[in-house]
Design an enzyme around this catalytic site. Sequence first.
Site, PDB file in Angstrom:
ATOM      1  N   HIS A 145       4.504  -7.645   4.473  1.00 12.78           N
ATOM      2  CA  HIS A 145       3.558  -6.545   4.258  1.00 12.78           C
ATOM      3  C   HIS A 145       3.049  -6.565   2.817  1.00 12.78           C
ATOM      4  O   HIS A 145       1.831  -6.491   2.569  1.00 12.78           O
ATOM      5  CB  HIS A 145       4.262  -5.215   4.578  1.00 12.78           C
ATOM      6  CG  HIS A 145       3.461  -3.990   4.292  1.00 12.78           C
ATOM      7  ND1 HIS A 145       3.142  -3.054   5.249  1.00 12.78           N
ATOM      8  CD2 HIS A 145       2.910  -3.518   3.133  1.00 12.78           C
ATOM      9  CE1 HIS A 145       2.431  -2.083   4.699  1.00 12.78           C
ATOM     10  NE2 HIS A 145       2.275  -2.335   3.412  1.00 12.78           N
ATOM     11  N   GLU A 146       3.967  -6.692   1.851  1.00 10.82           N
ATOM     12  CA  GLU A 146       3.558  -6.662   0.436  1.00 10.82           C
ATOM     13  C   GLU A 146       2.730  -7.888   0.067  1.00 10.82           C
ATOM     14  O   GLU A 146       1.745  -7.784  -0.661  1.00 10.82           O
ATOM     15  CB  GLU A 146       4.783  -6.551  -0.480  1.00 10.82           C
ATOM     16  CG  GLU A 146       5.582  -5.266  -0.322  1.00 10.82           C
ATOM     17  CD  GLU A 146       4.739  -4.001  -0.366  1.00 10.82           C
ATOM     18  OE1 GLU A 146       3.696  -3.981  -1.065  1.00 10.82           O
ATOM     19  OE2 GLU A 146       5.106  -3.035   0.317  1.00 10.82           O
ATOM     20  N   HIS A 149      -0.878  -7.777   0.955  1.00 15.56           N
ATOM     21  CA  HIS A 149      -1.730  -7.040   0.011  1.00 15.56           C
ATOM     22  C   HIS A 149      -2.386  -7.991  -1.002  1.00 15.56           C
ATOM     23  O   HIS A 149      -3.477  -7.729  -1.494  1.00 15.56           O
ATOM     24  CB  HIS A 149      -0.909  -6.008  -0.772  1.00 15.56           C
ATOM     25  CG  HIS A 149      -0.709  -4.703  -0.059  1.00 15.56           C
ATOM     26  ND1 HIS A 149      -1.753  -3.883   0.310  1.00 15.56           N
ATOM     27  CD2 HIS A 149       0.431  -4.053   0.326  1.00 15.56           C
ATOM     28  CE1 HIS A 149      -1.259  -2.781   0.894  1.00 15.56           C
ATOM     29  NE2 HIS A 149       0.054  -2.870   0.926  1.00 15.56           N
TER      30      HIS A 149
HETATM   31 ZN    ZN Z   1       1.244  -1.429   1.794  1.00 11.19          ZN
END
Ligand code: ZN
Length: 180
Positions: A145-146, A149
Site C-alpha cells: 500500500h505504501e 503511493h
Molecule cells: Zn495510503
Amino acid sequence: MAIRKVARLGHPVLRQAARAFESDEITSVETRQLVNDMLQTMEDYGGVGLAAPQVHESVQLAIIEVGEENERYFVEKGVPLVVVLNPKLSITDPTLSGFWEGCLSVPELRGYVERPAGIQVDFTDINGERQRLKADGFFATVLQHELDHLSGVLYTDKLKDPTQFAFLQEFGRYHNDDDE
Ligand code: ZN
C-alpha cells in the site's frame, strides 16, 4: 519536528510518480528532517504507514510501523518501525491475500483489497545502507500500500468489489466480520 498536513484524495501530488533520492541526499539533514516530520505526522494521525507524497513531498520514501496498540487496525502481531528509501518491490508469493485497507489520504473509509501474500523489498535505509526485508500477511499489505503511493497509486484503484467499500462506522457495523 513538525506535524505535516496530509494530502487528501484529489490532490495531484498523490497521483505523481515520486522521484528517487540521489545517493548524497539520503543522509542529508533535510531528509532526516522529513523522516522525523513523517514519524510525528503518522503518530498524530494514528496511521500504520505514511509515504512522502502524502505530506506533499514527491520522493521515494515511506515509513511503516504497525503497533499492537494501534487504534485504527486490529493486528495480532506488530512490526517495528521501517524507513525505506528508493525501494524495489518483488513478489515472493503471488497467492492473493485480502484485507480491509484504509488510508490517511482517503479518510473515514475502508475498502477490501487483495494483494500478493509475500513480498521482498530492497531499499536504502536512513544511513544510506542497502537493505532487504521480506514480509507476509498484513505487513506485506501495508508495505505494498505504501509503496503504491510512490507510483501515484491508491488502494481505491484496487478495490476487489465496489460493494466492499464503506465508511468506518458502517464498516464496523456491517463488514467487520469479513476481516481476516
Ligand atoms: Zn495510503
